[in-house]
Design a protein around this motif. Structure first.
Motif, PDB file in Angstrom:
ATOM      1  N   ILE A  36     -10.033   7.391  -0.692  1.00 13.49           N
ATOM      2  CA  ILE A  36     -11.135   6.456  -0.956  1.00 13.49           C
ATOM      3  C   ILE A  36     -10.750   5.488  -2.063  1.00 13.49           C
ATOM      4  O   ILE A  36     -11.142   4.318  -2.044  1.00 13.49           O
ATOM      5  N   ILE A  37      -9.950   5.966  -3.035  1.00 10.21           N
ATOM      6  CA  ILE A  37      -9.471   5.060  -4.078  1.00 10.21           C
ATOM      7  C   ILE A  37      -8.612   3.965  -3.449  1.00 10.21           C
ATOM      8  O   ILE A  37      -8.743   2.781  -3.780  1.00 10.21           O
ATOM      9  N   PHE A  38      -7.761   4.341  -2.483  1.00 12.93           N
ATOM     10  CA  PHE A  38      -6.945   3.333  -1.799  1.00 12.93           C
ATOM     11  C   PHE A  38      -7.811   2.347  -1.038  1.00 12.93           C
ATOM     12  O   PHE A  38      -7.546   1.143  -1.035  1.00 12.93           O
ATOM     13  N   VAL A  71      -0.931 -11.806   0.648  1.00 11.13           N
ATOM     14  CA  VAL A  71      -1.748 -10.697   0.136  1.00 11.13           C
ATOM     15  C   VAL A  71      -1.861  -9.609   1.201  1.00 11.13           C
ATOM     16  O   VAL A  71      -1.757  -8.413   0.914  1.00 11.13           O
ATOM     17  N   MET A  72      -2.047 -10.025   2.459  1.00 11.77           N
ATOM     18  CA  MET A  72      -2.171  -9.038   3.539  1.00 11.77           C
ATOM     19  C   MET A  72      -0.876  -8.237   3.697  1.00 11.77           C
ATOM     20  O   MET A  72      -0.917  -7.025   3.919  1.00 11.77           O
ATOM     21  N   VAL A  73       0.268  -8.924   3.588  1.00 10.23           N
ATOM     22  CA  VAL A  73       1.547  -8.220   3.726  1.00 10.23           C
ATOM     23  C   VAL A  73       1.708  -7.199   2.602  1.00 10.23           C
ATOM     24  O   VAL A  73       2.092  -6.055   2.832  1.00 10.23           O
ATOM     25  N   VAL A  74       1.394  -7.628   1.370  1.00  6.66           N
ATOM     26  CA  VAL A  74       1.509  -6.708   0.247  1.00  6.66           C
ATOM     27  C   VAL A  74       0.552  -5.530   0.441  1.00  6.66           C
ATOM     28  O   VAL A  74       0.898  -4.377   0.157  1.00  6.66           O
ATOM     29  N   ALA A  75      -0.651  -5.807   0.959  1.00  5.15           N
ATOM     30  CA  ALA A  75      -1.608  -4.731   1.200  1.00  5.15           C
ATOM     31  C   ALA A  75      -1.064  -3.748   2.231  1.00  5.15           C
ATOM     32  O   ALA A  75      -1.182  -2.528   2.066  1.00  5.15           O
ATOM     33  N   ALA A  76      -0.440  -4.284   3.286  1.00  3.65           N
ATOM     34  CA  ALA A  76       0.104  -3.400   4.316  1.00  3.65           C
ATOM     35  C   ALA A  76       1.220  -2.538   3.747  1.00  3.65           C
ATOM     36  O   ALA A  76       1.267  -1.321   3.997  1.00  3.65           O
ATOM     37  N   ALA A  77       2.099  -3.151   2.921  1.00  6.42           N
ATOM     38  CA  ALA A  77       3.178  -2.375   2.304  1.00  6.42           C
ATOM     39  C   ALA A  77       2.620  -1.308   1.379  1.00  6.42           C
ATOM     40  O   ALA A  77       3.068  -0.151   1.388  1.00  6.42           O
ATOM     41  N   GLU A  78       1.593  -1.693   0.612  1.00  2.83           N
ATOM     42  CA  GLU A  78       0.986  -0.756  -0.322  1.00  2.83           C
ATOM     43  C   GLU A  78       0.358   0.418   0.423  1.00  2.83           C
ATOM     44  O   GLU A  78       0.501   1.577   0.018  1.00  2.83           O
ATOM     45  N   VAL A  79      -0.315   0.126   1.533  1.00  3.63           N
ATOM     46  CA  VAL A  79      -0.945   1.201   2.290  1.00  3.63           C
ATOM     47  C   VAL A  79       0.107   2.137   2.876  1.00  3.63           C
ATOM     48  O   VAL A  79      -0.037   3.365   2.836  1.00  3.63           O
TER      49      VAL A  79
ATOM     50  N   VAL B  57      -5.094  -7.253  11.880  1.00  3.21           N
ATOM     51  CA  VAL B  57      -4.226  -6.500  10.977  1.00  3.21           C
ATOM     52  C   VAL B  57      -5.035  -5.570  10.080  1.00  3.21           C
ATOM     53  O   VAL B  57      -4.771  -4.370  10.006  1.00  3.21           O
ATOM     54  N   TYR B  58      -6.051  -6.146   9.398  1.00  2.00           N
ATOM     55  CA  TYR B  58      -6.790  -5.339   8.440  1.00  2.00           C
ATOM     56  C   TYR B  58      -7.701  -4.350   9.151  1.00  2.00           C
ATOM     57  O   TYR B  58      -7.538  -3.123   9.050  1.00  2.00           O
ATOM     58  N   ALA B  59      -8.685  -4.884   9.871  1.00  2.00           N
ATOM     59  CA  ALA B  59      -9.669  -4.005  10.502  1.00  2.00           C
ATOM     60  C   ALA B  59      -9.033  -3.172  11.602  1.00  2.00           C
ATOM     61  O   ALA B  59      -9.494  -2.082  11.920  1.00  2.00           O
TER      62      ALA B  59
END
Lengths: 106, 169
Positions: A36-38, A71-79, B57-59
């Motif tokens: 949930i923190i993620f 930002v989306m790419v970094v988010a995907a890598a982070e996830v 991508v996100y959802a």
């Protein structure tokens, strides 16, 4: 939807971005479940994306929208890395409560 | 205005439910609702391509990854224990202070003139406009994040590799 879109509501959209970001911070602070923190971090990134898109429209520059992709790419890598970490921690400790992860505490 | 109000209400209510609900699966589904409503905002702000990517991508991909890990770990029940008693009100108070500060700053800012859309061949926010910017001005950052993605992928594989298999081999 009119031709103007949401442009006239521009300050309100930035306000919404502030509120969503604050809720994300709140989620990180309040919840102890690592997943949930993620998800709260994802919420913060999304709030920032909303601000980027709003500013891109108000200044009529495409750069803001391009930055949202980064930002989306970094988010995907982070996830990807973060969830791999969570799975590895769960294998050894059988828990993903962040209060249980205190091995480095002196 | 009505569309904005309804969407903003849905987004904020879903975000609140996301951090309030005990079940991690419900949390993930509420986050999907937030992302979908943000995608509609992107459409209204002349960013149709970003809106499409947001949904796909996100959802789509990222949230499937979240749900997959939640189901894999059986972690949907572990949300029972919350913080120590004094920390929750403090966190809520701080968040409210940030929102109030943001509201004050917004109210004190002069309204910004919104640039008119030029009658150009390429529509703002279309895949063509974004592609032109991405592969000319932003080419180096684009290559950098592609390497970042590759490194993240390798890192995830290395971290979740089964160590026992390596010893027996």
């Amino acid at each position: 939807m009119s031709n103007e879109g949401f442009v006239t509501l521009y300050p309100l959209i930035i306000g919404l971005s502030v509120v969503l970001f604050s809720l994300g911070v709140l989620g990180v602070l309040v919840r102890r479940n690592a997943i949930i923190i993620f998800m709260s971090v994802e919420l913060m990134l999304n709030a920032a994306n909303l601000a980027f898109i709003a500013f891109a429209r108000s200044f009529n520059q495409i750069d803001g929208q391009v930055f949202v992709f980064f930002v989306m790419v970094v988010a995907a890598a982070e996830v990807a890395v973060g969830l791999a970490l969570i799975v590895a921690i769960f294998r050894t400790k059988r828990s993903i409560n962040v209060d249980d992860i205190n091995q480095l505490k002196g | 205005m009505i569309i904005f109000g309804a969407l903003a209400l849905i987004a904020v209510a879903s975000a609140v439910m996301m951090i309030a609900t005990r079940n991690a699966v419900h949390s993930a589904l509420f986050l999907v609702v937030v992302m979908a409503s943000l995608a509609v905002f992107f459409l209204g702000l002349w960013a149709p391509f970003v809106a499409m990517v947001q949904v796909a991508v996100y959802a789509g991909a990222i949230m499937v990854l979240f749900l997959f890990v939640i189901m894999l770990l059986g972690a949907e029940k572990t949300g029972a224990r919350m913080l120590r008693s004094w920390q929750t009100p403090l966190a809520i108070g701080l968040a409210a202070a940030v929102v109030l500060l943001g509201a004050l700053l917004l109210l004190n800012t002069a309204p910004i003139e919104v640039a008119d859309l030029p009658a150009a061949e390429i529509v703002m926010g279309s895949a063509e406009a974004i592609g032109l910017a991405l592969y000319s001005v932003w080419l180096f950052p684009f290559e950098a994040v592609s390497i970042l993605l590759l490194v993240a992928m390798i890192g995830a594989v290395v971290m979740t590799r089964d160590e026992r298999k390596k010893k027996s081999a």
